[in-house]
Design a protein around this motif. Structure first.
Motif, mmCIF file in Angstrom:
data_model
loop_
_atom_site.group_PDB
_atom_site.id
_atom_site.type_symbol
_atom_site.label_atom_id
_atom_site.label_comp_id
_atom_site.label_asym_id
_atom_site.label_seq_id
_atom_site.Cartn_x
_atom_site.Cartn_y
_atom_site.Cartn_z
ATOM 1 N N GLU B 46 0.811 -1.216 0.000
ATOM 2 C CA GLU B 46 0.000 0.000 0.000
ATOM 3 C C GLU B 46 0.844 1.265 0.000
ATOM 4 O OE1 GLU B 46 -2.885 -0.219 3.131
ATOM 5 O OE2 GLU B 46 -3.883 -1.968 2.269
ATOM 6 N N PRO B 47 1.695 1.393 -0.999
ATOM 7 C CA PRO B 47 2.633 2.519 -1.012
ATOM 8 C C PRO B 47 1.959 3.813 -1.449
ATOM 9 C CG PRO B 47 2.862 1.266 -3.016
ATOM 10 C CD PRO B 47 1.815 0.557 -2.202
ATOM 11 N N SER B 48 2.460 4.903 -0.934
ATOM 12 C CA SER B 48 2.026 6.217 -1.399
ATOM 13 C C SER B 48 2.882 6.644 -2.589
ATOM 14 C CB SER B 48 2.186 7.238 -0.277
ATOM 15 O OG SER B 48 3.552 7.469 -0.044
ATOM 16 N N MET B 49 2.450 7.710 -3.238
ATOM 17 C CA MET B 49 3.236 8.288 -4.325
ATOM 18 C C MET B 49 4.671 8.544 -3.876
ATOM 19 S SD MET B 49 1.026 9.352 -6.974
ATOM 20 C CE MET B 49 1.780 10.856 -7.566
ATOM 21 N N GLN B 50 4.791 9.266 -2.788
ATOM 22 C CA GLN B 50 6.103 9.641 -2.277
ATOM 23 C C GLN B 50 7.014 8.449 -2.073
ATOM 24 O OE1 GLN B 50 7.325 12.701 -0.385
ATOM 25 N NE2 GLN B 50 5.426 13.793 0.048
ATOM 26 N N GLN B 51 6.433 7.407 -1.473
ATOM 27 C CA GLN B 51 7.264 6.247 -1.157
ATOM 28 C C GLN B 51 7.880 5.645 -2.409
ATOM 29 O OE1 GLN B 51 4.959 3.487 1.305
ATOM 30 N NE2 GLN B 51 4.561 5.180 2.698
ATOM 31 N N ILE B 52 7.047 5.483 -3.436
ATOM 32 C CA ILE B 52 7.568 4.895 -4.673
ATOM 33 C C ILE B 52 8.562 5.832 -5.334
ATOM 34 C CG2 ILE B 52 6.979 3.978 -6.935
ATOM 35 C CD1 ILE B 52 5.965 2.210 -4.787
ATOM 36 N N ALA B 53 8.194 7.107 -5.399
ATOM 37 C CA ALA B 53 9.097 8.071 -6.030
ATOM 38 C C ALA B 53 10.452 8.072 -5.327
ATOM 39 C CB ALA B 53 8.476 9.467 -5.999
ATOM 40 N N GLU B 54 10.416 7.995 -4.014
ATOM 41 C CA GLU B 54 11.674 8.013 -3.277
ATOM 42 C C GLU B 54 12.452 6.717 -3.464
ATOM 43 O OE1 GLU B 54 11.471 9.677 0.600
ATOM 44 O OE2 GLU B 54 13.280 8.601 1.259
ATOM 45 N N SER B 55 11.754 5.598 -3.477
ATOM 46 C CA SER B 55 12.429 4.317 -3.709
ATOM 47 C C SER B 55 13.165 4.309 -5.039
ATOM 48 C CB SER B 55 11.412 3.178 -3.719
ATOM 49 O OG SER B 55 10.810 3.056 -2.459
ATOM 50 N N LEU B 56 12.580 4.984 -6.011
ATOM 51 C CA LEU B 56 13.192 5.015 -7.333
ATOM 52 C C LEU B 56 14.059 6.254 -7.523
ATOM 53 C CD1 LEU B 56 10.084 3.848 -9.356
ATOM 54 C CD2 LEU B 56 12.150 2.520 -8.914
ATOM 55 N N ALA B 57 14.145 7.049 -6.474
ATOM 56 C CA ALA B 57 14.915 8.299 -6.542
ATOM 57 C C ALA B 57 14.491 9.143 -7.726
ATOM 58 C CB ALA B 57 16.413 8.016 -6.596
ATOM 59 N N MET B 58 13.186 9.210 -7.913
ATOM 60 C CA MET B 58 12.657 10.035 -8.998
ATOM 61 C C MET B 58 12.127 11.353 -8.456
ATOM 62 S SD MET B 58 10.380 7.527 -11.394
ATOM 63 C CE MET B 58 9.844 8.898 -12.451
ATOM 64 N N VAL B 76 -2.388 1.017 -13.307
ATOM 65 C CA VAL B 76 -2.207 1.425 -11.910
ATOM 66 C C VAL B 76 -3.492 2.075 -11.410
ATOM 67 C CG1 VAL B 76 -1.010 3.105 -10.448
ATOM 68 C CG2 VAL B 76 0.292 1.703 -12.031
ATOM 69 N N LYS B 77 -3.798 1.837 -10.143
ATOM 70 C CA LYS B 77 -4.933 2.513 -9.513
ATOM 71 C C LYS B 77 -4.434 3.419 -8.399
ATOM 72 C CE LYS B 77 -7.172 -1.364 -8.893
ATOM 73 N NZ LYS B 77 -8.177 -2.397 -8.538
ATOM 74 N N LYS B 78 -5.158 4.496 -8.248
ATOM 75 C CA LYS B 78 -4.771 5.507 -7.272
ATOM 76 C C LYS B 78 -5.961 5.774 -6.383
ATOM 77 C CE LYS B 78 -3.692 9.745 -8.556
ATOM 78 N NZ LYS B 78 -3.067 10.833 -9.346
ATOM 79 N N ALA B 79 -5.788 5.601 -5.089
ATOM 80 C CA ALA B 79 -6.896 5.829 -4.168
ATOM 81 C C ALA B 79 -6.435 6.703 -3.016
ATOM 82 C CB ALA B 79 -7.412 4.498 -3.639
ATOM 83 N N SER B 88 -2.024 9.650 -1.785
ATOM 84 C CA SER B 88 -2.594 8.682 -2.727
ATOM 85 C C SER B 88 -1.898 7.336 -2.579
ATOM 86 C CB SER B 88 -2.417 9.170 -4.169
ATOM 87 O OG SER B 88 -3.240 10.271 -4.422
ATOM 88 N N ILE B 89 -2.733 6.322 -2.374
ATOM 89 C CA ILE B 89 -2.197 4.965 -2.280
ATOM 90 C C ILE B 89 -2.225 4.332 -3.665
ATOM 91 C CG2 ILE B 89 -2.531 2.685 -1.262
ATOM 92 C CD1 ILE B 89 -1.726 4.792 0.754
ATOM 93 N N LEU B 90 -1.119 3.761 -4.060
ATOM 94 C CA LEU B 90 -1.003 3.168 -5.390
ATOM 95 C C LEU B 90 -1.156 1.657 -5.322
ATOM 96 C CD1 LEU B 90 2.094 5.213 -6.592
ATOM 97 C CD2 LEU B 90 -0.315 5.636 -7.121
ATOM 98 N N SER B 91 -1.777 1.119 -6.356
ATOM 99 C CA SER B 91 -1.832 -0.338 -6.480
ATOM 100 C C SER B 91 -1.903 -0.705 -7.948
ATOM 101 C CB SER B 91 -3.057 -0.886 -5.740
ATOM 102 O OG SER B 91 -4.235 -0.338 -6.303
ATOM 103 N N LEU B 92 -1.597 -1.950 -8.234
ATOM 104 C CA LEU B 92 -1.684 -2.419 -9.609
ATOM 105 C C LEU B 92 -3.091 -2.939 -9.886
ATOM 106 C CD1 LEU B 92 1.658 -4.392 -10.081
ATOM 107 C CD2 LEU B 92 1.180 -1.971 -10.499
ATOM 108 N N SER B 93 -3.606 -2.634 -11.053
ATOM 109 C CA SER B 93 -4.850 -3.261 -11.498
ATOM 110 C C SER B 93 -4.547 -4.705 -11.883
ATOM 111 C CB SER B 93 -5.388 -2.524 -12.718
ATOM 112 O OG SER B 93 -4.532 -2.752 -13.818
ATOM 113 N N ALA B 94 -5.578 -5.450 -12.196
ATOM 114 C CA ALA B 94 -5.374 -6.829 -12.653
ATOM 115 C C ALA B 94 -4.451 -6.835 -13.874
ATOM 116 C CB ALA B 94 -6.713 -7.477 -12.973
#
Lengths: 148, 148
Positions: B46-58, B76-79, B88-94
DNA sequence: TATTTTATTTGCATATTGCAAGTATTATTT
DNA sequence: AAATAATACTTGCAATATGCAAATAAAATA
């Protein structure tokens, strides 16, 4: 069996970040791609456009434009080959050599720092492994153009 | 003393090329960056935008736009997070999961091919070394944000 | 000489990047 | 509680990078 993708995913990202530390030399602001171009020109003997583009697995049209930028910055010189006027021979200007040497110096310093977190045995093992990996990749069919 | 820069220069280029083999899954054409984003979203909980962006150093603004694209592609879904509507919590669609799995599969196949050019001992040494290198890079001050 | 091939360049059209500034929501201060 | 600050994310640029198709110019071949 390891999850190789995970390892490579992280490593690829990190290499990209390490690479970003390349590119500010005095007044010059250079892109990562441009630093790779300078490096290859420095390494090869009287290379043509094609040779460098192929070594870096770059599209020749993109490469052509990057070279134009580097020529404008007076880091690279372009001279028609005497035997074949279609061909442009690339070389570094004095400034270009200076910039390339600076980048090389700082990149090596960064790498030394990274390797300082290992002991001597690990350092040697890792270096040897990276060479092995490079060899394997050069033999690979799915990867990786730059021939060397 | 080895010339580490040379080794890394080549390796970095090759990783980039290997990475390019990622991105055609059926009808979807995905960029390398986007494949990294899908990978990270799949990996984290259940990562947020920030978390992913930071993990990828983007950069977060670049990331925001990439996510918009991926949402439009329905990968991708954003909730909004219930506890904090800014997040915003990110997740993958099917579909997104399918694409991520396909990429993972083919990347691993490519890596197996690369490693097939080594013997068992070399394979193990190299994998162990890459892990060591990752650890060293994570300890490094000059490099490399993604924390893990 | 005419045709083909090769090396490089340009014309697009699109994608990517990141800084500065904006919006919306939550946390902190007074 | 109202005012202020901090946070999470988005949008407006403006610059740069990308690659395909087509153009140019110089060899090589027929």
């Amino acid at each position: 069996m390891e999850n190789k993708r995970e390892i490579f995913h992280v490593l690829t990202r990190r290499f990209g970040l390490l690479d970003k530390n390349c590119c500010a030399v005095g007044n010059f602001e250079i892109s990562i791609v441009q630093s790779h171009i300078l490096y290859e020109i420095d390494k090869q003997f009287e290379p043509s456009m094609q040779q460098i583009a192929e070594s870096l697995a770059m599209d020749i049209t993109t490469f052509s434009r990057q070279i134009q930028s580097l020529v404008k910055m007076e880091l690279v010189k372009k001279a028609p080959a005497p035997q074949d006027k279609r061909v442009s021979i690339l070389s570094l200007s004095a400034q270009g050599k200076f910039v390339a040497a600076s980048i090389d110096h700082s990149m090596n310093a960064y790498l030394e720092e990274v390797f300082s977190h290992m002991n001597e045995f690990e350092r040697e093992t890792v270096i040897r492994s990276l060479k092995l990996l490079n060899e394997a990749m050069s033999k690979s069919s799915v990867c990786c153009k730059p021939l060397y």
